[in-house]
Design a protein around this motif. Structure first.
Motif, PDB file in Angstrom:
ATOM      1  N   ILE A   7      41.744 -38.567  69.017  1.00 37.23           N
ATOM      2  CA  ILE A   7      40.314 -38.188  68.998  1.00 37.23           C
ATOM      3  C   ILE A   7      40.062 -37.230  70.187  1.00 37.23           C
ATOM      4  O   ILE A   7      39.179 -36.340  69.679  1.00 37.23           O
ATOM      5  CB  ILE A   7      39.513 -39.465  69.569  1.00 37.23           C
ATOM      6  N   GLY A   8      40.827 -36.818  71.069  1.00 41.57           N
ATOM      7  CA  GLY A   8      40.621 -35.870  71.927  1.00 41.57           C
ATOM      8  C   GLY A   8      40.835 -34.499  71.326  1.00 41.57           C
ATOM      9  O   GLY A   8      39.950 -33.506  71.435  1.00 41.57           O
ATOM     10  N   LEU A   9      42.113 -34.514  70.452  1.00 40.57           N
ATOM     11  CA  LEU A   9      42.439 -33.334  69.715  1.00 40.57           C
ATOM     12  C   LEU A   9      41.339 -33.244  68.596  1.00 40.57           C
ATOM     13  O   LEU A   9      40.855 -31.908  68.623  1.00 40.57           O
ATOM     14  CB  LEU A   9      43.525 -33.553  69.168  1.00 40.57           C
ATOM     15  N   LEU A  10      40.730 -33.955  67.970  1.00 40.75           N
ATOM     16  CA  LEU A  10      39.825 -33.616  66.796  1.00 40.75           C
ATOM     17  C   LEU A  10      38.631 -33.192  67.455  1.00 40.75           C
ATOM     18  O   LEU A  10      38.060 -32.283  67.098  1.00 40.75           O
ATOM     19  CB  LEU A  10      39.860 -34.915  66.159  1.00 40.75           C
ATOM     20  N   ILE A  11      38.022 -33.698  68.671  1.00 40.39           N
ATOM     21  CA  ILE A  11      37.020 -33.522  69.090  1.00 40.39           C
ATOM     22  C   ILE A  11      36.897 -31.927  69.717  1.00 40.39           C
ATOM     23  O   ILE A  11      36.066 -31.209  69.669  1.00 40.39           O
ATOM     24  CB  ILE A  11      36.413 -34.439  70.534  1.00 40.39           C
ATOM     25  N   GLY A  12      38.044 -31.574  70.330  1.00 40.22           N
ATOM     26  CA  GLY A  12      38.191 -30.363  70.878  1.00 40.22           C
ATOM     27  C   GLY A  12      38.271 -29.402  69.895  1.00 40.22           C
ATOM     28  O   GLY A  12      37.458 -28.301  69.649  1.00 40.22           O
ATOM     29  N   LEU A  13      38.927 -29.613  68.527  1.00 42.10           N
ATOM     30  CA  LEU A  13      38.938 -28.548  67.580  1.00 42.10           C
ATOM     31  C   LEU A  13      37.611 -28.302  66.673  1.00 42.10           C
ATOM     32  O   LEU A  13      37.174 -27.517  66.319  1.00 42.10           O
ATOM     33  CB  LEU A  13      40.187 -28.956  66.516  1.00 42.10           C
ATOM     34  N   ALA A  14      36.904 -29.645  66.594  1.00 45.85           N
ATOM     35  CA  ALA A  14      35.616 -29.746  66.042  1.00 45.85           C
ATOM     36  C   ALA A  14      34.744 -29.059  66.821  1.00 45.85           C
ATOM     37  O   ALA A  14      33.875 -28.483  66.303  1.00 45.85           O
ATOM     38  CB  ALA A  14      35.362 -31.173  65.773  1.00 45.85           C
ATOM     39  N   GLY A 192      45.799 -18.201  70.393  1.00 45.33           N
ATOM     40  CA  GLY A 192      46.612 -18.416  71.555  1.00 45.33           C
ATOM     41  C   GLY A 192      45.892 -19.300  72.670  1.00 45.33           C
ATOM     42  O   GLY A 192      46.426 -20.284  73.106  1.00 45.33           O
ATOM     43  N   VAL A 193      44.620 -18.809  73.021  1.00 47.90           N
ATOM     44  CA  VAL A 193      43.875 -19.668  74.004  1.00 47.90           C
ATOM     45  C   VAL A 193      43.727 -20.860  73.702  1.00 47.90           C
ATOM     46  O   VAL A 193      43.598 -21.862  74.427  1.00 47.90           O
ATOM     47  CB  VAL A 193      42.680 -18.764  74.510  1.00 47.90           C
ATOM     48  N   ALA A 194      42.945 -21.008  72.418  1.00 43.79           N
ATOM     49  CA  ALA A 194      42.623 -22.422  71.972  1.00 43.79           C
ATOM     50  C   ALA A 194      43.588 -23.531  71.653  1.00 43.79           C
ATOM     51  O   ALA A 194      43.812 -24.501  72.371  1.00 43.79           O
ATOM     52  CB  ALA A 194      41.861 -22.222  70.590  1.00 43.79           C
ATOM     53  N   SER A 195      44.931 -22.774  71.237  1.00 40.55           N
ATOM     54  CA  SER A 195      45.958 -23.807  71.040  1.00 40.55           C
ATOM     55  C   SER A 195      46.442 -24.220  72.426  1.00 40.55           C
ATOM     56  O   SER A 195      46.784 -25.444  72.684  1.00 40.55           O
ATOM     57  CB  SER A 195      47.223 -23.239  70.246  1.00 40.55           C
ATOM     58  N   ALA A 196      46.537 -23.286  73.336  1.00 42.87           N
ATOM     59  CA  ALA A 196      47.227 -23.661  74.598  1.00 42.87           C
ATOM     60  C   ALA A 196      46.264 -24.823  75.523  1.00 42.87           C
ATOM     61  O   ALA A 196      46.639 -25.971  75.843  1.00 42.87           O
ATOM     62  CB  ALA A 196      47.102 -22.423  75.692  1.00 42.87           C
ATOM     63  N   ASN A 197      44.883 -24.513  75.298  1.00 42.29           N
ATOM     64  CA  ASN A 197      43.918 -25.431  75.839  1.00 42.29           C
ATOM     65  C   ASN A 197      43.476 -26.738  75.270  1.00 42.29           C
ATOM     66  O   ASN A 197      42.896 -27.568  76.093  1.00 42.29           O
ATOM     67  CB  ASN A 197      42.689 -24.591  76.688  1.00 42.29           C
ATOM     68  N   VAL A 198      43.658 -26.910  74.139  1.00 43.21           N
ATOM     69  CA  VAL A 198      43.222 -27.910  73.457  1.00 43.21           C
ATOM     70  C   VAL A 198      44.420 -28.521  72.931  1.00 43.21           C
ATOM     71  O   VAL A 198      44.372 -29.793  72.847  1.00 43.21           O
ATOM     72  CB  VAL A 198      42.116 -27.417  72.020  1.00 43.21           C
ATOM     73  N   ILE A 199      45.516 -28.222  72.808  1.00 46.42           N
ATOM     74  CA  ILE A 199      46.734 -28.781  72.213  1.00 46.42           C
ATOM     75  C   ILE A 199      47.834 -28.976  73.250  1.00 46.42           C
ATOM     76  O   ILE A 199      48.011 -30.068  73.728  1.00 46.42           O
ATOM     77  CB  ILE A 199      47.208 -28.048  70.928  1.00 46.42           C
ATOM     78  N   TYR A 200      48.462 -27.895  73.487  1.00 49.75           N
ATOM     79  CA  TYR A 200      49.741 -27.652  74.454  1.00 49.75           C
ATOM     80  C   TYR A 200      49.636 -28.541  75.894  1.00 49.75           C
ATOM     81  O   TYR A 200      50.228 -29.274  76.123  1.00 49.75           O
ATOM     82  CB  TYR A 200      50.251 -26.359  74.567  1.00 49.75           C
ATOM     83  N   LEU A 201      48.643 -28.056  76.343  1.00 53.96           N
ATOM     84  CA  LEU A 201      48.828 -28.436  77.942  1.00 53.96           C
ATOM     85  C   LEU A 201      47.991 -29.826  77.869  1.00 53.96           C
ATOM     86  O   LEU A 201      48.502 -30.453  78.827  1.00 53.96           O
ATOM     87  CB  LEU A 201      47.527 -27.459  78.774  1.00 53.96           C
ATOM     88  N   PRO A 202      47.030 -30.479  77.235  1.00 56.12           N
ATOM     89  CA  PRO A 202      46.461 -31.665  77.141  1.00 56.12           C
ATOM     90  C   PRO A 202      47.447 -32.535  76.896  1.00 56.12           C
ATOM     91  O   PRO A 202      47.805 -33.616  77.573  1.00 56.12           O
ATOM     92  CB  PRO A 202      45.364 -31.713  76.207  1.00 56.12           C
ATOM     93  N   ILE A 203      48.507 -32.080  75.985  1.00 61.64           N
ATOM     94  CA  ILE A 203      49.627 -32.941  75.407  1.00 61.64           C
ATOM     95  C   ILE A 203      50.615 -33.015  76.581  1.00 61.64           C
ATOM     96  O   ILE A 203      51.195 -34.246  77.052  1.00 61.64           O
ATOM     97  CB  ILE A 203      50.307 -32.544  74.288  1.00 61.64           C
ATOM     98  N   ALA A 204      50.807 -32.169  77.149  1.00 62.75           N
ATOM     99  CA  ALA A 204      51.656 -31.984  78.708  1.00 62.75           C
ATOM    100  C   ALA A 204      51.077 -33.231  79.649  1.00 62.75           C
ATOM    101  O   ALA A 204      51.841 -33.782  80.306  1.00 62.75           O
ATOM    102  CB  ALA A 204      51.917 -30.542  79.135  1.00 62.75           C
TER     103      ALA A 204
END
Length: 264
Positions: A7-14, A192-204
């Motif tokens: 849900i978090g990933l979808l909300i962020g991207l949406a 680059g910025v979006a994938s880092a802050n919406v996907i990679y760092l939140p998953i970490a």
């Protein structure tokens, strides 16, 4: 599956796409294959260079940890340990042998078997603490993969943008095409910025939180097993183990039961 991660990933991207569309943008303008190749391909390459193959081979497990629910409620572990402590106090630790052999949790199974085999309590503690440290170290390695990706992705985005601008400035014969070409170049920075802050760092971050929960449960089991081995009062063991989790988990009935146990 932990639906909050999805849900978090979808909300962020949406939210990103929705904000762009709100101002009259078009989604097809955000789809730039060359920028995707530079950013995502470059990030993957940098991560591969940064970590040994043995660690990268566990990428699937790391990703799974971010999307899976924690294995069990720690209160269930406490109740189980208290029940086993009562059996051990009443019938002896050998009475737990069958239960230990059939237990589904490998950590608790090994711990119980050491107790049943009569292993020295200090040696039991040392072995189990080493296992906990190994699991914690493994989880840290998993989180570092995504943290590294979160660090490389924005840089790859800047590199992609610079490469795009170099291409634009090398073709100034058509001034009318400069605007769209520059917009395409900046898509790399967005990726680059979006994938880092919406996907990679939140998953970490999610992996670290999951790790903390699992390590806390393992430490809880460790203390419970050692208390069981020492023949402590089951109600006192319960009180000790509940200190590992938040106070709201305790019910009034449990508190009253603990008070009666202390009086006994």
């Amino acid at each position: 599956m932990d639906i909050t991660t999805l849900i978090g990933l979808l909300i962020g991207l949406a939210a990103l796409a929705g904000g762009y569309l709100w101002d009259g943008g078009h989604l097809d303008a955000l789809i730039v294959p060359s920028a995707m190749l530079i950013v995502f391909g470059g990030t993957i390459g940098a991560v591969i260079v940064s970590f040994p193959r043995s660690q990268l081979s566990q990428f699937g497990k790391a990703l799974s940890m971010a999307f899976k629910e924690h294995r069990r409620d720690p209160r269930e572990s406490i109740e189980e340990l208290v029940d086993m402590a009562a059996i051990a106090r009443r019938e002896g630790v050998l009475a737990l042998e069958n239960r230990a052999q059939e237990h589904e949790d490998p950590f608790l199974k090994d711990a119980l078997m050491m107790v049943v085999d009569g292993t020295d309590p200090e040696l039991t503690r040392q072995i189990l603490e080493l296992e906990i440290d190994a699991v914690e170290h493994q989880h840290e390695g998993w989180a570092k993969i995504f943290e590294a990706a979160g660090g490389y992705a924005p840089t790859m985005g800047i590199i992609g943008t610079v490469m795009g601008l170099i291409h634009v400035l090398g073709n100034l014969s058509d001034p009318g095409s400069l605007g769209p070409a520059i917009a395409v170049a900046f898509a790399a920075t967005l990726y680059g910025v979006a994938s880092a802050n919406v996907i990679y760092l939140p998953i970490a971050s999610k992996i670290k939180i999951r790790s903390q929960l699992q390590i806390t449960e393992m430490e809880l089991m460790l203390e419970g097993i050692l208390a069981l081995q020492a023949g402590e009062n089951p109600q006192l063991i319960k009180k000790k183990l509940y200190s590992f989790i938040h106070a709201p988990h305790k019910t009034t009935a449990e508190s009253a039961g603990e008070a009666r146990g202390e009086e006994d």
